[in-house]
Design an enzyme around this catalytic site. Structure first.
Site, mmCIF file in Angstrom:
data_model
loop_
_atom_site.group_PDB
_atom_site.id
_atom_site.type_symbol
_atom_site.label_atom_id
_atom_site.label_comp_id
_atom_site.label_asym_id
_atom_site.label_seq_id
_atom_site.Cartn_x
_atom_site.Cartn_y
_atom_site.Cartn_z
ATOM 1 N N ASP A 37 18.195 49.687 187.880
ATOM 2 C CA ASP A 37 18.693 50.173 186.602
ATOM 3 C C ASP A 37 18.122 51.542 186.249
ATOM 4 O OD1 ASP A 37 20.210 47.917 186.331
ATOM 5 O OD2 ASP A 37 18.965 46.976 184.792
ATOM 6 N N ASP B 225 2.242 50.267 166.957
ATOM 7 C CA ASP B 225 1.998 50.963 168.224
ATOM 8 C C ASP B 225 3.147 51.890 168.570
ATOM 9 O OD1 ASP B 225 -0.389 49.674 168.485
ATOM 10 O OD2 ASP B 225 0.186 48.430 170.197
ATOM 11 N N THR C 111 18.458 44.798 176.168
ATOM 12 C CA THR C 111 17.898 43.850 177.130
ATOM 13 C C THR C 111 16.731 44.461 177.906
ATOM 14 O OG1 THR C 111 19.627 44.492 178.708
ATOM 15 C CG2 THR C 111 20.014 42.510 177.416
ATOM 16 N N ALA C 112 16.249 45.624 177.458
ATOM 17 C CA ALA C 112 15.134 46.291 178.127
ATOM 18 C C ALA C 112 13.871 46.174 177.274
ATOM 19 C CB ALA C 112 15.510 47.746 178.416
ATOM 20 N N TYR C 113 13.221 47.289 176.985
ATOM 21 C CA TYR C 113 11.954 47.264 176.254
ATOM 22 C C TYR C 113 12.116 46.617 174.882
ATOM 23 C CZ TYR C 113 7.379 49.155 174.727
ATOM 24 O OH TYR C 113 6.090 49.313 174.284
ATOM 25 N N ALA D 142 4.486 46.039 168.024
ATOM 26 C CA ALA D 142 3.188 45.556 167.528
ATOM 27 C C ALA D 142 2.894 46.113 166.136
ATOM 28 C CB ALA D 142 2.074 45.911 168.509
ATOM 29 N N GLN E 156 12.520 60.200 180.088
ATOM 30 C CA GLN E 156 12.161 61.591 179.834
ATOM 31 C C GLN E 156 11.199 61.645 178.654
ATOM 32 O OE1 GLN E 156 16.244 63.865 180.172
ATOM 33 N NE2 GLN E 156 16.552 61.839 179.295
#
Length: 291
Positions: free
Chosen positions: A73, A177, A188-190, A212, A246
């Site tokens: 991905d 954070d 669906t990522a971070y 957080a 990036q």
């Protein structure tokens, strides 16, 4: 049946073991099917394949009508950012791990490409983010993202404080954070690992996810993608900003990260019968325990 596409660009995760012979097999197959083949410039340089023209992203946009991406991905995200402005459709062959957007298994690439180049496929359009970092009224950085824009604290620093506005309306000051602005693709990522919801790609929205958060009541929120999001650095040291992969480090107090919907969209071609829900079941293992 003649090919629907006349000129395909191959892009590969050239660091991956075994990618060169796979790219060569795909190229030979396409040539036999009557499709002209080129390699993306960095792919050609790093694999040593010299049998085909090596093209820059701008040259791919000018000469090719299909891009085939072999990798994970991350590779697809980089290619999508470069080629979305040229409206080039993308096909992803998974040579990585998760494969949410590089969804063709390696063992099935030949049958799938055979159908795709004849025009038998599902086409899907995905929205993108674009934005800038504004300092003292001037844009010091501009970029595109398929997945997300992230503002986060430095590696050794404490949490940051940011002021969030949507369409000029104050939303909140958040101490955390970091903060993620995610597209449906990036949900669906971070954003997912930080506790955000999954957004179907057909939803015209972004998800704003604190990382957080210092205050438990700061929860993820889904926003319409028609509005501009402003994130101002209020406090904290060594804050950084990330458009997909990036990065711009050492943001200053008063810097504003401005995010909006891009005018460009990513075009994905999937095998006939492809289902977003089936992808979620496979990748998130929702079908475990089902007989």
């Amino acid at each position: 049946m003649p090919s629907r596409f006349r000129h395909a660009a191959l892009v590969g995760k050239y660091q991956a073991r075994g990618v060169r012979p796979l790219l060569e097999d795909i190229a030979h197959y396409l040539v036999r099917a009557g499709v002209e083949v080129a390699l993306e410039l960095d792919t050609a340089r790093n694999t040593g394949i010299t049998d085909y023209p090596a093209l820059s992203p701008a040259e791919i946009g000018a000469h090719c009508d299909l891009a085939i991406v072999v990798g994970g991905d991350g590779t697809m995200l980089a290619v999508a950012r470069e080629l979305a402005r040229y409206n080039i459709p993308l096909v992803g062959i998974n040579h990585g791990r998760l494969g949410f957007i590089t969804d063709i298994p390696m063992k099935e690439w030949k049958d799938t490409l055979s159908a795709v180049i004849k025009g038998d496929y599902e086409e899907e359009h995905r929205s993108m983010l674009e934005g800038s970092v504004v300092r003292d009224g001037d844009a010091i950085y501009e970029g595109f993202a398929v997945n997300e824009v992230i503002v986060s604290r430095g590696a050794t620093a404490s949490m940051i404080e940011v002021k969030v506005e949507v369409q000029g309306q104050f939303v909140a000051n958040l101490r955390a954070d970091g903060l993620i602005v995610s597209s449906p693709t990036g949900s669906t990522a971070y954003a997912l690992s930080a506790g955000g919801p999954i957004l179907h790609p057909g939803i015209a929205g972004w998800v704003l996810v604190p990382i957080a958060s210092h205050t438990l009541s700061n929860r993820p929120i889904v926003l319409p993608d028609s509005g501009e999001i402003s994130i101002e650095i209020v406090a904290g040291r060594d804050a950084s900003m990330n458009f997909d992969m990036q990065s711009l480090a050492s943001l200053l107090h008063g810097d504003r990260i401005v995010v909006r919907r891009s005018t460009h969209r990513v075009r994905f071609l999937h095998p006939r019968g492809w289902s977003y829900y089936a992808t979620l079941r496979r990748k998130l293992r929702w079908n475990e325990g089902v007989s």
